[in-house]
Motif scaffolding. Sequence first.
Motif, PDB file in Angstrom:
ATOM      1  N   ARG A   5       5.479 -30.303  30.834  1.00 34.68           N
ATOM      2  CA  ARG A   5       4.658 -30.291  30.116  1.00 34.68           C
ATOM      3  C   ARG A   5       4.959 -28.951  29.324  1.00 34.68           C
ATOM      4  O   ARG A   5       5.082 -27.566  29.447  1.00 34.68           O
ATOM      5  CB  ARG A   5       3.174 -30.129  30.559  1.00 34.68           C
ATOM      6  CG  ARG A   5       3.387 -31.622  31.490  1.00 34.68           C
ATOM      7  CD  ARG A   5       2.435 -31.738  32.626  1.00 34.68           C
ATOM      8  NE  ARG A   5       0.966 -31.763  31.579  1.00 34.68           N
ATOM      9  CZ  ARG A   5      -0.240 -31.944  32.169  1.00 34.68           C
ATOM     10  NH1 ARG A   5      -0.428 -31.669  33.389  1.00 34.68           N
ATOM     11  NH2 ARG A   5      -1.352 -31.265  31.751  1.00 34.68           N
ATOM     12  N   SER A   6       4.274 -28.646  27.523  1.00 37.37           N
ATOM     13  CA  SER A   6       3.789 -28.270  26.879  1.00 37.37           C
ATOM     14  C   SER A   6       2.506 -27.104  27.110  1.00 37.37           C
ATOM     15  O   SER A   6       1.826 -28.056  27.452  1.00 37.37           O
ATOM     16  CB  SER A   6       4.094 -28.115  25.434  1.00 37.37           C
ATOM     17  OG  SER A   6       3.924 -26.810  24.988  1.00 37.37           O
ATOM     18  N   ALA A   7       2.451 -25.633  27.615  1.00 37.04           N
ATOM     19  CA  ALA A   7       1.176 -25.220  27.812  1.00 37.04           C
ATOM     20  C   ALA A   7       1.244 -23.563  27.304  1.00 37.04           C
ATOM     21  O   ALA A   7       1.838 -23.224  27.072  1.00 37.04           O
ATOM     22  CB  ALA A   7       1.198 -25.447  29.469  1.00 37.04           C
ATOM     23  N   ASN A   8       0.048 -23.158  27.881  1.00 37.85           N
ATOM     24  CA  ASN A   8       0.178 -21.515  27.308  1.00 37.85           C
ATOM     25  C   ASN A   8      -0.482 -20.610  28.539  1.00 37.85           C
ATOM     26  O   ASN A   8      -1.505 -21.013  28.422  1.00 37.85           O
ATOM     27  CB  ASN A   8      -0.904 -20.795  26.093  1.00 37.85           C
ATOM     28  CG  ASN A   8      -0.495 -22.017  24.616  1.00 37.85           C
ATOM     29  OD1 ASN A   8       0.699 -21.241  24.897  1.00 37.85           O
ATOM     30  ND2 ASN A   8      -1.294 -21.652  23.879  1.00 37.85           N
ATOM     31  N   ILE A   9      -0.114 -19.954  28.588  1.00 38.60           N
ATOM     32  CA  ILE A   9      -0.951 -19.257  30.469  1.00 38.60           C
ATOM     33  C   ILE A   9      -1.412 -17.815  29.804  1.00 38.60           C
ATOM     34  O   ILE A   9      -1.499 -17.627  28.690  1.00 38.60           O
ATOM     35  CB  ILE A   9       0.662 -18.302  30.493  1.00 38.60           C
ATOM     36  CG1 ILE A   9       1.709 -19.438  31.884  1.00 38.60           C
ATOM     37  CG2 ILE A   9       0.029 -17.230  32.136  1.00 38.60           C
ATOM     38  CD1 ILE A   9       2.651 -18.879  32.679  1.00 38.60           C
ATOM     39  N   LEU A  10      -2.925 -18.535  29.686  1.00 39.45           N
ATOM     40  CA  LEU A  10      -3.740 -17.748  29.592  1.00 39.45           C
ATOM     41  C   LEU A  10      -3.771 -16.030  29.816  1.00 39.45           C
ATOM     42  O   LEU A  10      -4.664 -14.934  28.873  1.00 39.45           O
ATOM     43  CB  LEU A  10      -5.534 -18.156  29.528  1.00 39.45           C
ATOM     44  CG  LEU A  10      -5.471 -19.743  28.400  1.00 39.45           C
ATOM     45  CD1 LEU A  10      -6.976 -20.289  28.174  1.00 39.45           C
ATOM     46  CD2 LEU A  10      -4.893 -19.608  26.579  1.00 39.45           C
TER      47      LEU A  10
END
Length: 71
Positions: A5-10
């Motif tokens: 899955r595509s995601a951003n670690i905030l």
Amino acid sequence: MTPVRSANILKIHSYKSFGILATIRFKDSLTPQIGDRLHEEGNIYQITGVVTPDPVQEQPKDTWDCRLVKM
């Protein structure tokens, strides 16, 4: 093979012996599950735990606190 899955670690909250605790914003609307893999900035991570959000706290529905291990 588990899809990635595509995601951003905030925000990374901590590095521990059990892995990384981080706040993640997913680019899809699916609830994260243990064993899911995610791709962020050229790295692959696997989810080893999902923290259930506090209902009092206002948190976007696509943002979750998760435990991760880097693959």
